[in-house]
Enzyme design. Structure first.
Site, PDB file in Angstrom:
ATOM      1  N   GLY A  70       0.811  -1.213   0.000  1.00 36.85           N
ATOM      2  CA  GLY A  70       0.000   0.000   0.000  1.00 36.85           C
ATOM      3  C   GLY A  70       0.846   1.265   0.000  1.00 36.85           C
ATOM      4  O   GLY A  70       0.541   2.239  -0.689  1.00 36.85           O
ATOM      5  N   THR A  71       1.928   1.254   0.777  1.00 42.98           N
ATOM      6  CA  THR A  71       2.769   2.450   0.882  1.00 42.98           C
ATOM      7  C   THR A  71       3.330   2.847  -0.479  1.00 42.98           C
ATOM      8  O   THR A  71       3.261   4.009  -0.875  1.00 42.98           O
ATOM      9  CB  THR A  71       3.919   2.195   1.886  1.00 42.98           C
ATOM     10  OG1 THR A  71       3.334   1.873   3.157  1.00 42.98           O
ATOM     11  CG2 THR A  71       4.821   3.400   2.035  1.00 42.98           C
ATOM     12  N   ASN A 150      -7.803   3.922   9.159  1.00 41.30           N
ATOM     13  CA  ASN A 150      -7.240   2.707   9.758  1.00 41.30           C
ATOM     14  C   ASN A 150      -7.252   2.730  11.280  1.00 41.30           C
ATOM     15  O   ASN A 150      -7.208   1.690  11.915  1.00 41.30           O
ATOM     16  CB  ASN A 150      -5.814   2.481   9.255  1.00 41.30           C
ATOM     17  CG  ASN A 150      -4.949   3.707   9.346  1.00 41.30           C
ATOM     18  OD1 ASN A 150      -5.267   4.761   8.799  1.00 41.30           O
ATOM     19  ND2 ASN A 150      -3.847   3.599  10.067  1.00 41.30           N
ATOM     20  N   ALA A 199      -2.194  -6.659   0.106  1.00 42.53           N
ATOM     21  CA  ALA A 199      -2.672  -8.033   0.310  1.00 42.53           C
ATOM     22  C   ALA A 199      -2.723  -8.459   1.772  1.00 42.53           C
ATOM     23  O   ALA A 199      -3.622  -9.208   2.175  1.00 42.53           O
ATOM     24  CB  ALA A 199      -1.787  -9.002  -0.485  1.00 42.53           C
ATOM     25  N   CYS A 328      -2.023  11.616  23.304  1.00 43.09           N
ATOM     26  CA  CYS A 328      -0.859  12.198  23.958  1.00 43.09           C
ATOM     27  C   CYS A 328       0.393  11.931  23.129  1.00 43.09           C
ATOM     28  O   CYS A 328       0.529  10.888  22.515  1.00 43.09           O
ATOM     29  CB  CYS A 328      -0.731  11.549  25.333  1.00 43.09           C
ATOM     30  SG  CYS A 328       0.866  11.663  26.058  1.00 43.09           S
TER      31      CYS A 328
HETATM   32  C1  LIG Z   1      -4.786   3.228   5.426  1.00 43.96           C
HETATM   33  C2  LIG Z   1      -3.470   2.593   5.143  1.00 43.96           C
HETATM   34  N1  LIG Z   1      -2.738   3.016   4.104  1.00 43.96           N
HETATM   35  C3  LIG Z   1      -1.557   2.469   3.796  1.00 43.96           C
HETATM   36  C4  LIG Z   1      -1.033   1.447   4.549  1.00 43.96           C
HETATM   37  C5  LIG Z   1       0.302   0.873   4.176  1.00 43.96           C
HETATM   38  O1  LIG Z   1       0.179  -0.383   3.560  1.00 43.96           O
HETATM   39  P1  LIG Z   1       1.427  -1.380   3.477  1.00 43.96           P
HETATM   40  O2  LIG Z   1       1.605  -1.971   4.828  1.00 43.96           O
HETATM   41  O3  LIG Z   1       1.011  -2.415   2.465  1.00 43.96           O
HETATM   42  O4  LIG Z   1       2.591  -0.602   3.006  1.00 43.96           O
HETATM   43  C6  LIG Z   1      -1.737   0.982   5.648  1.00 43.96           C
HETATM   44  C7  LIG Z   1      -1.174  -0.075   6.513  1.00 43.96           C
HETATM   45  O5  LIG Z   1      -1.217   0.009   7.725  1.00 43.96           O
HETATM   46  C8  LIG Z   1      -3.003   1.558   5.952  1.00 43.96           C
HETATM   47  O6  LIG Z   1      -3.719   1.151   6.993  1.00 43.96           O
END
Ligand SMILES: Cc1ncc(COP(=O)(O)O)c(C=O)c1O
Length: 380
Positions: A70-71, A150, A199, A328
């Site tokens: 995702g990143t 998240n 995934a 905090c």
């Molecule tokens: C909303 C959101 N975006 C991006 C990511 C990043 O995904 P990845 O762990 O596949 O890099 C996460 C993972 O915690 C997430 O919750």
């Protein structure tokens, strides 16, 4: 009993997924870029996986690019659209994941780039009138707004946001990491330029994800190298990861209704059990408001107490894996930028419980009882 309630961080691999991946670790090891039969059979499997993902999302395989997660997909969508399309203004929210926030901040630091933050209320609901105000009379803008948060689970109406973005000719990227595999994504309806998936958030392997990039959005790659992913991402493919991702998404869609019902039931039970046993408990975000919140995430707000500093540690000792962080920002725990942005009282404890298809009612009851006991003892 050892209970895992940190499924928004990562989910356990589904055995069915592992079985689909294993032959690509042991037997089908060819490099998909090779022209011989060892390579060709692996290339065919990757393209089949791409078709699976595309079909589930109601799009074409040409719009699906596999990434390391995702990143990377978030980075690619933001950085590449700004670079390739000459975008110098972005609108996002203070509630985004760091994969988006830190990328935006980097672009801002590099200069000649303006960043605007959208207003939201104390439960994380976005002010879409403000979005229109920010978009009016601006040069081409990228809007990056996540589908669901998240940490607190609040869901945004990305179809509506997509509509607004189209009205102002803005590029729309939505971080769909927490909803992919848990809700149906029909890209024709959403109308975003970019969506992302990871995934390991839906019982697939770690280190693999994808970027959906709509065909009319022409961007250059983030990672330079070979011609993989149709020249959109250099580097030998994570073959078994990709096979696992497609299988995991297929299973997620196949069983979605049943699992959604199960997890919503667990979340509702957790809310009920905590309220039954504790006087001063509330929930951050939109948790109490049904479909306005992820059925996988419950962010619990706990009474002010000395044990809040050590909350996750105390839960861990009780064999409960959860996560979170208070509003905090003192000490070793950097705290949660999301809870701070919501203005949550920093003296209260916060913990995120996140559910999967593998969790049980017994686990929920044990966790609720353990949390209630911890505070009863402390506050007595
Ligand atoms: C909303 C959101 N975006 C991006 C990511 C990043 O995904 P990845 O762990 O596949 O890099 C996460 C993972 O915690 C997430 O919750």
């Amino acid at each position: 009993m050892r209970v895992y309630l940190d499924n928004a961080a990562t989910t356990p691999l589904d055995k069915e997924v592992f079985e689909a991946m294993a032959p690509f670790m042991l037997e089908h090891f060819g490099n998909p870029s090779s022209i011989h039969s060892h390579g060709r059979e692996v290339r065919a499997a990757i393209e089949k996986a791409r078709r699976t993902v595309a079909t589930l999302l109601n799009t074409s395989p040409a719009e699906v690019f596999f990434t390391s997660g995702g990143t990377e997909a978030d980075n690619a969508a933001i950085v590449c659209s700004c670079r390739s399309l000459g975008i110098k203004h972005a609108i996002t929210t203070k509630l985004e994941h760091h994969a988006v926030l830190h990328t935006m901040e980097m672009l801002e630091k590099q200069g000649d780039f303006q960043l605007s933050y959208l207003r939201h209320d104390e439960r994380g609901n976005l002010d879409l009138e403000h979005l229109e105000e920010l978009l009016a009379n601006q040069p081409r803008t990228i809007v990056s707004i996540m589908h669901a948060n998240n940490e607190i689970g609040t869901i945004n109406d990305i179809e509506k946001i997509g509509e607004i973005c189209r009205k102002y000719d803005a590029v729309f990227h939505s971080d769909t990491v927490q909803t992919m595999g848990h809700y149906v994504h029909d890209v024709q309806k959403i109308g975003a330029n970019f969506l992302v998936g990871s995934a390991h958030k839906f019982h697939g392997p770690k280190g693999v994800g994808f970027l959906y990039c709509d065909a009319s959005t022409k961007i250059q790659p983030l990672i330079q190298g070979g011609a993989q992913e149709r020249n959109m991402r250099g580097g030998t493919e994570n073959v078994y990861g990709i096979i696992g991702l497609a299988k995991a998404l297929e299973i997620a869609y196949r069983d979605m209704a049943e699992h959604q019902k199960h997890m919503q039931g667990l979340k509702d039970r957790m809310i009920y059990k905590l309220r039954e046993q504790m006087e001063d408990v509330s929930f951050n975000g939109m948790s109490e408001f049904g479909n306005k919140s992820l059925y996988t995430v419950l962010n619990v707000s706990l009474p002010a107490s000395d044990i809040n500093e050590m909350l996750l540690f105390s839960l861990d000792i009780a064999k409960i894996s959860a996560s979170g962080g208070s509003a905090c920002s003192s000490g070793a725990n950097a705290g949660s930028h999301v809870l701070r942005a919501l203005g949550v009282d920093p003296s209260r404890g916060s913990v995120r419980f996140s559910f999967s298809k593998y969790n049980t009612v017994e686990e929920i009851d044990y966790v609720a009882e353990t949390v209630a006991k911890m505070y009863k003892k402390e506050l007595a």
